[in-house]
Scaffold this motif. Structure first.
Motif, PDB file in Angstrom:
ATOM      1  N   MET A  26       0.971  -1.482   0.053  1.00  0.00           N
ATOM      2  CA  MET A  26       0.116  -0.497  -0.015  1.00  0.00           C
ATOM      3  C   MET A  26       1.159   1.549  -0.232  1.00  0.00           C
ATOM      4  SD  MET A  26      -3.451  -1.181  -0.351  1.00  0.00           S
ATOM      5  CE  MET A  26      -4.338  -0.018   0.424  1.00  0.00           C
ATOM      6  N   GLU A  27       1.771   1.806  -0.917  1.00  0.00           N
ATOM      7  CA  GLU A  27       2.046   2.850  -1.367  1.00  0.00           C
ATOM      8  C   GLU A  27       2.159   3.442  -1.386  1.00  0.00           C
ATOM      9  OE1 GLU A  27       5.278   3.345  -0.504  1.00  0.00           O
ATOM     10  OE2 GLU A  27       6.638   1.510   0.134  1.00  0.00           O
ATOM     11  N   THR A  28       2.217   4.747  -0.734  1.00  0.00           N
ATOM     12  CA  THR A  28       1.166   6.349  -1.469  1.00  0.00           C
ATOM     13  C   THR A  28       1.863   6.866  -2.161  1.00  0.00           C
ATOM     14  OG1 THR A  28       2.924   7.688   0.367  1.00  0.00           O
ATOM     15  CG2 THR A  28       0.955   6.428   1.445  1.00  0.00           C
ATOM     16  N   PHE A  44      -0.742   0.064  -4.785  1.00  0.00           N
ATOM     17  CA  PHE A  44      -2.012  -0.080  -3.929  1.00  0.00           C
ATOM     18  C   PHE A  44      -3.152  -0.794  -4.607  1.00  0.00           C
ATOM     19  CE2 PHE A  44      -4.936   3.136  -5.418  1.00  0.00           C
ATOM     20  CZ  PHE A  44      -4.145   3.991  -5.595  1.00  0.00           C
ATOM     21  N   SER A  63      -8.346   3.367  -1.241  1.00  0.00           N
ATOM     22  CA  SER A  63      -6.960   4.404  -2.020  1.00  0.00           C
ATOM     23  C   SER A  63      -6.126   4.332  -1.728  1.00  0.00           C
ATOM     24  CB  SER A  63      -7.679   5.655  -1.484  1.00  0.00           C
ATOM     25  OG  SER A  63      -7.342   6.415  -0.246  1.00  0.00           O
ATOM     26  N   VAL A  64      -5.138   4.834  -1.170  1.00  0.00           N
ATOM     27  CA  VAL A  64      -3.617   5.072  -1.074  1.00  0.00           C
ATOM     28  C   VAL A  64      -3.515   5.062   0.566  1.00  0.00           C
ATOM     29  CG1 VAL A  64      -2.484   5.539  -2.382  1.00  0.00           C
ATOM     30  CG2 VAL A  64      -3.240   7.242  -1.458  1.00  0.00           C
ATOM     31  N   ALA A  65      -4.980   5.337   0.986  1.00  0.00           N
ATOM     32  CA  ALA A  65      -5.347   5.320   2.397  1.00  0.00           C
ATOM     33  C   ALA A  65      -5.297   4.509   3.214  1.00  0.00           C
ATOM     34  CB  ALA A  65      -6.193   6.579   2.785  1.00  0.00           C
ATOM     35  N   ILE A  66      -5.680   3.644   2.448  1.00  0.00           N
ATOM     36  CA  ILE A  66      -5.570   2.098   3.560  1.00  0.00           C
ATOM     37  C   ILE A  66      -4.640   1.784   4.025  1.00  0.00           C
ATOM     38  CG2 ILE A  66      -6.413  -0.482   3.463  1.00  0.00           C
ATOM     39  CD1 ILE A  66      -8.939   1.646   3.597  1.00  0.00           C
TER      40      ILE A  66
ATOM     41  N   TRP B  37     -13.073   0.981 -10.952  1.00  0.00           N
ATOM     42  CA  TRP B  37     -12.153   2.462  -9.634  1.00  0.00           C
ATOM     43  C   TRP B  37     -12.471   3.968  -9.689  1.00  0.00           C
ATOM     44  CZ3 TRP B  37      -7.451   5.664  -8.327  1.00  0.00           C
ATOM     45  CH2 TRP B  37      -6.753   5.781  -7.967  1.00  0.00           C
ATOM     46  N   PHE B  42     -11.589   9.394  -6.290  1.00  0.00           N
ATOM     47  CA  PHE B  42     -10.110   9.146  -5.374  1.00  0.00           C
ATOM     48  C   PHE B  42      -8.736  10.297  -4.960  1.00  0.00           C
ATOM     49  CE2 PHE B  42     -11.838   5.384  -5.051  1.00  0.00           C
ATOM     50  CZ  PHE B  42     -12.343   5.059  -3.458  1.00  0.00           C
ATOM     51  N   LEU B 104     -10.821  11.054  -0.300  1.00  0.00           N
ATOM     52  CA  LEU B 104     -11.447   9.778   0.170  1.00  0.00           C
ATOM     53  C   LEU B 104     -10.823   8.511   0.271  1.00  0.00           C
ATOM     54  CD1 LEU B 104     -14.084   8.228  -0.705  1.00  0.00           C
ATOM     55  CD2 LEU B 104     -13.938   8.436  -2.662  1.00  0.00           C
ATOM     56  N   ALA B 105     -11.315   7.593   1.241  1.00  0.00           N
ATOM     57  CA  ALA B 105     -10.166   6.336   1.236  1.00  0.00           C
ATOM     58  C   ALA B 105     -10.881   5.211   1.034  1.00  0.00           C
ATOM     59  CB  ALA B 105      -9.695   6.964   3.037  1.00  0.00           C
ATOM     60  N   ARG B 121      -8.698  -0.442   7.918  1.00  0.00           N
ATOM     61  CA  ARG B 121      -7.113  -0.008   9.337  1.00  0.00           C
ATOM     62  C   ARG B 121      -6.815   1.379   7.909  1.00  0.00           C
ATOM     63  NH1 ARG B 121      -5.101  -4.918  11.544  1.00  0.00           N
ATOM     64  NH2 ARG B 121      -3.487  -4.646   8.919  1.00  0.00           N
ATOM     65  N   ILE B 122      -7.350   2.445   8.445  1.00  0.00           N
ATOM     66  CA  ILE B 122      -6.753   3.547   7.581  1.00  0.00           C
ATOM     67  C   ILE B 122      -5.795   4.888   7.719  1.00  0.00           C
ATOM     68  CG2 ILE B 122      -9.166   4.050   6.839  1.00  0.00           C
ATOM     69  CD1 ILE B 122      -9.428   6.566   8.230  1.00  0.00           C
ATOM     70  N   LYS B 123      -4.832   5.759   7.161  1.00  0.00           N
ATOM     71  CA  LYS B 123      -3.902   5.909   7.244  1.00  0.00           C
ATOM     72  C   LYS B 123      -4.263   7.560   7.369  1.00  0.00           C
ATOM     73  CE  LYS B 123      -0.907   3.530   3.965  1.00  0.00           C
ATOM     74  NZ  LYS B 123      -0.153   3.675   2.155  1.00  0.00           N
TER      75      LYS B 123
END
Lengths: 104, 156
Positions: A26-28, A44, A63-66, B37, B42, B104-105, B121-123
């Motif tokens: 999961m690289e942003t 990702f 998205s990359v935010a996971i 997607w 996103f 948007l995650a 789980r999110i960043k």
């Protein structure tokens, strides 16, 4: 990406509680490589699909935010022990993975 | 220097229209394939733009959406978030982190008996509201929870 994906599916009443743990960096695309100073390209999971006995139950876009090595939990009503759960994902580089488990 | 830039922009004008046409051509097929997607959503830089790209117009606040997330997350790279929607006929659950560069995650579509529940789980780049948008019966509902992220440059 042939690393394993783990699925655990257990019944709680008439609802199947399904937990999935995937292996993915999961690289942003915003992180710099410590050695080269170059940006690490985004890598990702974009889509995740889950099926119960071949019928779609969940269709997600990410998205990359996971977070890295993603966790996904969901619940399906009307499932029963012995049902087959299939989870598959596709990432932005076209890599795919899928795994199957039986509801216990 | 400025003059050179001006002439360059003028020259690029003609090519620009072609690029726009190509972009329009490229964008259409992705809109048709709804399950693909949603790039526009996103890559949107703010919550309003992301919601617009998802086709969400002014969601109503709902107390039937429960967001379980830590009040304070020490590690913004792994923030557990659990969403339960008690709204009947919940079709989708979207997670947005308001202050992330691209809010948007994730967007989860649920069907065939899947309950209004997702856990992941999110960043999070910094302290922010986590916004959940639920779609049910063609309508949109929203709920918000703030998660404080401790940014420790010294690992403290």
């Amino acid at each position: 990406m042939a690393e394993p994906m783990r699925i655990r599916a257990t019944m709680a009443g008439d609802v199947a509680d399904i937990k999935v743990l995937m292996n993915h960096p999961m690289e942003t695309g915003q992180r710099k490589d410590a050695k080269t100073g170059q940006l690490v390209p985004a890598h990702f999971i974009q889509t995740v699909k889950a099926e119960l006995n071949g019928k779609p139950v969940l269709d997600a876009q990410w998205s990359v935010a996971i977070s890295r090595n993603p966790f996904l939990g969901f619940k399906v009503k009307g499932a029963k022990a012995g049902d087959k759960v299939t989870v598959s994902w596709t990432d932005n580089k076209g890599d795919k993975n899928s795994a199957e488990a039986t509801v216990a | 220097m400025n003059l050179a830039r001006r002439t360059f922009i003028k020259g690029a004008g003609a090519a620009g229209t072609v690029a726009v046409a190509v972009a329009a051509g490229l964008l259409k097929p992705t809109e048709v394939l709804a399950a693909e997607w949603n790039k526009a959503a996103f890559e949107a830089k703010g919550v309003p733009d992301a919601l617009k790209a998802m086709g969400v117009a002014s969601p109503a606040d709902s107390k039937d959406i429960l967001i379980k997330a830590p009040d304070i997350a020490e590690n913004g790279a792994v923030v557990p978030v659990e969403v339960t929607s008690k709204i009947a006929g919940t079709e989708s659950i979207a997670l947005l982190v308001e202050k992330n560069a691209t809010p948007l995650a994730a967007d989860f579509n649920l069907m065939n008996g899947a309950e209004g529940y997702v856990s992941t789980r999110i960043k999070m780049g910094q302290t922010s509201n986590v916004r959940v948008v639920v779609k049910a019966g063609g309508k949109h509902y929203a709920a918000v929870k703030e998660v404080k992220v401790t940014i420790g440059g010294c690992g403290g």
